[in-house]
Design an enzyme around this catalytic site. Structure first.
Site: not given
Ligand code: EZ4
Ligand code: CO
Length: 402
Positions: A159, A262, A283, A402
């Protein structure tokens, strides 16, 4: 002044965006970003069925009262969907307020604390070598701060890492892809990635890293400690924020600065983090954290505890969010940095943006309100397409928690 109607524009110029447009009897309208990645239609329904009917007839200038009306009025307070809907309404109302007073948004919330906004971009690669090279490419573009992610050998589709040289985009068309995740492999790779990067580029570039909530507190403490010699600007989402206490262990073991939030959506996600000074950057973006009205309070509380802002700014936040964030960042004293992941070119067909990147900073024009416009005809050319964020399983098939 009265709100006469509101409309929701769902458009997919490369990725989905939900935009709320609020109209008034004075002829002024305002825009708010209502995009919640992978849950777009839930916010659309919340706005259409519950919020918009209650907005009609209200005076759009009463941002504080309207915010509380929707926050309290839902009874089931908080949650990403509800808070995204409230955020979009709030953002649109501040846009209207600025246009009505013929002044840019930043003037309504403190004026200019700075003329330009420090931003960070993304560099990533399938392995350490490619990732390190891409830091150089971002520096060439003028960035002074770069978030760095690398593919982990033995893990498919890490990711935060782009596939086959394509620009990185968190969501993919269709239902969630299932990736594999192995924290121990990840922990072994990351310190070397940053060591190599510092070796090549020196100390004169801010480096950031996003853990995407993948560690337990003890693992997060280990990575924060091992990254200490690389002097990160921040380590993001080292643990999931569901337990604020989980951040204590990181603090006890390292001086690597921490950013989180975030996926947060109210001040109540941050109280322990603030009062115990467990983090350095917030964030939570305007689009998910209750808009300008609520983030002003969050930022004010953060400032008491010497904590700065570092708003989320991935491509799943629309240009409406970016413009509003740049105004916000212009005004408040405890601004730290803004994430800037440039949108695909096609996004600029739909949104007429009023900011530009120059030498590591973003500059916002002083058009009234947030100053951004949407071309509804162009928006209609790109209908909604289902897209999802991936889920992760451990190597034995267990859902990764986790
Ligand atoms: O995983 O915006 O810091 N940025 C991130 C992004 C988030 C996506 C989720 O929708 O972690 O890439
Ligand atoms: Co992020």
């Amino acid at each position: 002044m009265k709100i006469t109607s509101a409309k929701i524009i769902v458009s997919c110029p490369g990725r989905n965006f939900v935009t709320l447009k609020i109209y008034t009897d004075s002829g002024i309208s305002g825009l708010g970003d209502a995009t919640l990645n992978g849950r777009e239609k839930a916010v659309v329904t919340c706005l259409e069925q519950y919020c918009i009917p209650a907005l009609i007839g209200k005076d759009p200038r009463n941002t504080e009262d309207i915010w509380h009306y929707f926050y309290l009025g839902v009874y089931w307070k908080r949650g990403a969907v509800t808070m995204t809907a409230i955020s979009a309404i709030d953002m649109a109302l501040w846009d209207i307020k600025g246009k009505a007073l013929n002044t840019p948004l930043y003037n309504l919330i403190g004026g200019k604390s700075r003329d330009k906004i420090l931003v960070y971009s993304h560099a990533n690669g399938k392995d350490i070598q490619e990732a390190v090279e891409n830091v150089g490419a971002e520096m060439e573009k003028g960035f002074r701060a770069v978030r760095l992610q690398a593919g982990i050998p033995g893990i498919s589709g890490t990711y935060g890492v782009a596939k086959e040289g394509k620009p990185y985009e968190p969501a993919e068309k269709g239902l969630p892809r299932e990736d594999t995740w192995d924290t121990s492999k990840y922990l072994n790779i990351i310190p070397g990635l940053f060591e190599k990067t510092r070796e090549i580029y020196g100390e004169d570039i801010h480096l950031l890293h996003d853990v995407h909530h993948r560690c337990k507190p003890v693992e997060a403490a280990r990575i924060a400690k091992e990254l200490e010699p690389s002097h990160l600007f921040w380590l993001e989402d080292p643990v999931s924020g569901e337990l604020q206490e989980g951040l204590r262990m990181i603090r006890q073991h390292s001086t690597t600065p921490v950013a989180i939030g975030e996926v947060f959506n109210t001040i109540y996600d941050y109280t322990t983090l603030f009062t115990e000074q467990l983090i350095d950057y917030i964030r939570m973006p305007l689009a998910h954290g209750g808009g300008i009205t609520h983030l002003l309070k969050v930022a004010a509380m953060a400032s008491v505890y010497k904590i700065h802002t570092g708003f989320h700014g991935a491509t799943d936040l629309s240009p409406v969010s970016m413009a509003a964030a740049l105004h916000f960042n212009t005004a408040i004293n405890n601004f730290g940095i803004q994430e800037y992941m440039p949108h695909q070119e096609v996004v600029n067909e739909v949104f007429h943006i009023n900011y530009h990147f120059k030498d590591g900073y973003m500059v916002i024009n002083d058009t009234p309100g947030t100053g951004i416009d949407i071309d509804e005809k162009k928006a209609a050319k790109y209908p909604y397409e289902r897209a999802s964020l991936p889920v992760n399983r451990k190597t034995d098939g267990t859902m990764f928690y986790w």
